[in-house]
Scaffold this active site. Structure first.
Site, PDB file in Angstrom:
ATOM      1  N   TYR A  70       0.822  -1.211   0.000  1.00  0.00           N
ATOM      2  CA  TYR A  70       0.000   0.000   0.000  1.00  0.00           C
ATOM      3  C   TYR A  70       0.855   1.260   0.000  1.00  0.00           C
ATOM      4  CZ  TYR A  70      -4.430  -2.382   0.126  1.00  0.00           C
ATOM      5  OH  TYR A  70      -5.520  -3.139  -0.231  1.00  0.00           O
ATOM      6  N   ASP A 106      -7.999   6.909  -4.399  1.00  0.00           N
ATOM      7  CA  ASP A 106      -6.998   7.967  -4.504  1.00  0.00           C
ATOM      8  C   ASP A 106      -7.544   9.269  -3.925  1.00  0.00           C
ATOM      9  OD1 ASP A 106      -8.331   9.598  -6.646  1.00  0.00           O
ATOM     10  OD2 ASP A 106      -7.998   7.804  -7.854  1.00  0.00           O
ATOM     11  N   HIS A 121     -15.346   3.239  -0.947  1.00  0.00           N
ATOM     12  CA  HIS A 121     -14.442   2.096  -0.789  1.00  0.00           C
ATOM     13  C   HIS A 121     -13.222   2.441   0.054  1.00  0.00           C
ATOM     14  CE1 HIS A 121     -16.226   0.208  -4.699  1.00  0.00           C
ATOM     15  NE2 HIS A 121     -16.949  -0.060  -3.634  1.00  0.00           N
ATOM     16  N   CYS A 129      -6.081   2.648  13.061  1.00  0.00           N
ATOM     17  CA  CYS A 129      -5.588   1.550  13.886  1.00  0.00           C
ATOM     18  C   CYS A 129      -6.477   0.325  13.694  1.00  0.00           C
ATOM     19  CB  CYS A 129      -5.574   1.969  15.349  1.00  0.00           C
ATOM     20  SG  CYS A 129      -5.139   0.632  16.496  1.00  0.00           S
ATOM     21  N   SER A 194     -17.833   0.991 -14.025  1.00  0.00           N
ATOM     22  CA  SER A 194     -18.312  -0.147 -14.815  1.00  0.00           C
ATOM     23  C   SER A 194     -19.693  -0.601 -14.387  1.00  0.00           C
ATOM     24  CB  SER A 194     -17.330  -1.316 -14.677  1.00  0.00           C
ATOM     25  OG  SER A 194     -17.264  -1.755 -13.329  1.00  0.00           O
TER      26      SER A 194
END
Length: 249
Positions: A70, A106, A121, A129, A194
């Site tokens: 990540y 993002d 999302h 944490c 989509s």
């Protein structure tokens, strides 16, 4: 790329609208060069399957591996800039009630100037944490390694990525706000999504049931195209500025 729809129909739909809700997907950020989920798998990451890294089980098994992956994704996003579509939405919101929500993890909407963006999302840049849930802002580093120990929380837990992993529920507060925005919309604009990932793909149906006009911006037909009143077969960076110009001129 040109726009193949008469923008008068878009202006006619938006002109009387009090609230315009916009849901963006991967296509919104594609023109900025944001790598897809699998595009991160280059170099030393090529031997890993991203589907196995974005899970609670992967975090429990090897948090240093997941945190490093990540960190790589954050670094790649930080290296690109918002496109004309992001900037046009942010500018439009200064003179109209434009409510932005996104399936993207993002921060390009925020960097373009949009405020109160709902991330259904989660976000790469809103960590927490894994034990007490305290929010943390991660330091973005891109080291040539596949393991970086995640920061520790004061409670003794580990700071985890603030994204929704496979097998996890959507953030309850975020999805409740997204649902409220869909219900409040006079016009609901789908951009670069989509329409296959639920429950987010159900939001335009909620808006439609509440009486909203549904506009789709996507160069390709999607699973939601049949539910849209107006379709614009163009990309976000081309179509959104054109729509904003037409609606504000």
């Amino acid at each position: 790329m040109s726009i193949s729809v008469d923008l008068r129909s878009v202006v006619d739909a938006i002109a009387p609208a009090r609230t315009v809700t916009v849901l963006t997907g991967a296509g919104m950020s594609a023109e900025s060069g944001v790598p897809t989920f699998r595009d991160v798998q280059t170099g030393l990451w090529a031997r890993y399957d991203p589907m196995t890294l974005a899970t609670p089980e992967a975090w429990d098994d090897d948090p240093a591996l997941v945190w490093a992956w990540y960190q790589r994704r954050r670094a790649m996003v930080t290296a690109v800039e918002p496109n004309d579509g992001h900037r046009a939405l942010a500018g439009w919101a200064r003179s109209a009630d434009i409510r932005v929500m996104t399936q993207n993890v993002d921060d390009l909407h925020e960097r373009a100037g949009s405020t109160e963006v709902v991330h259904v999302h989660g976000s790469l840049f809103a960590c927490r944490c894994d034990t007490c849930g305290r929010a943390y802002e991660p330091e973005v580093v891109d080291l040539d390694t596949d393991r970086i120990d995640p920061p520790e929380c004061d409670c003794g837990g580990l700071v985890r990525p603030g994204v929704v992993w496979f097998g996890e529920a959507l953030p309850q507060n975020a999805f409740a706000e997204a649902t409220a925005r869909a219900e409040a919309a006079d016009v609901f604009v789908l951009v670069g999504t989509s329409g296959v990932v639920y429950p987010a793909a159900g939001l335009p149906h909620i808006a439609r049931a509440a009486g909203a006009t549904i506009i789709e911006i996507n160069p390709h037909e999607t699973d939601l195209s049949d539910a849209c009143d107006i379709t614009i077969r163009s990309t976000a960076a081309v179509a959104i500025p054109a729509i904003v110009d037409a609606c504000t001129s």
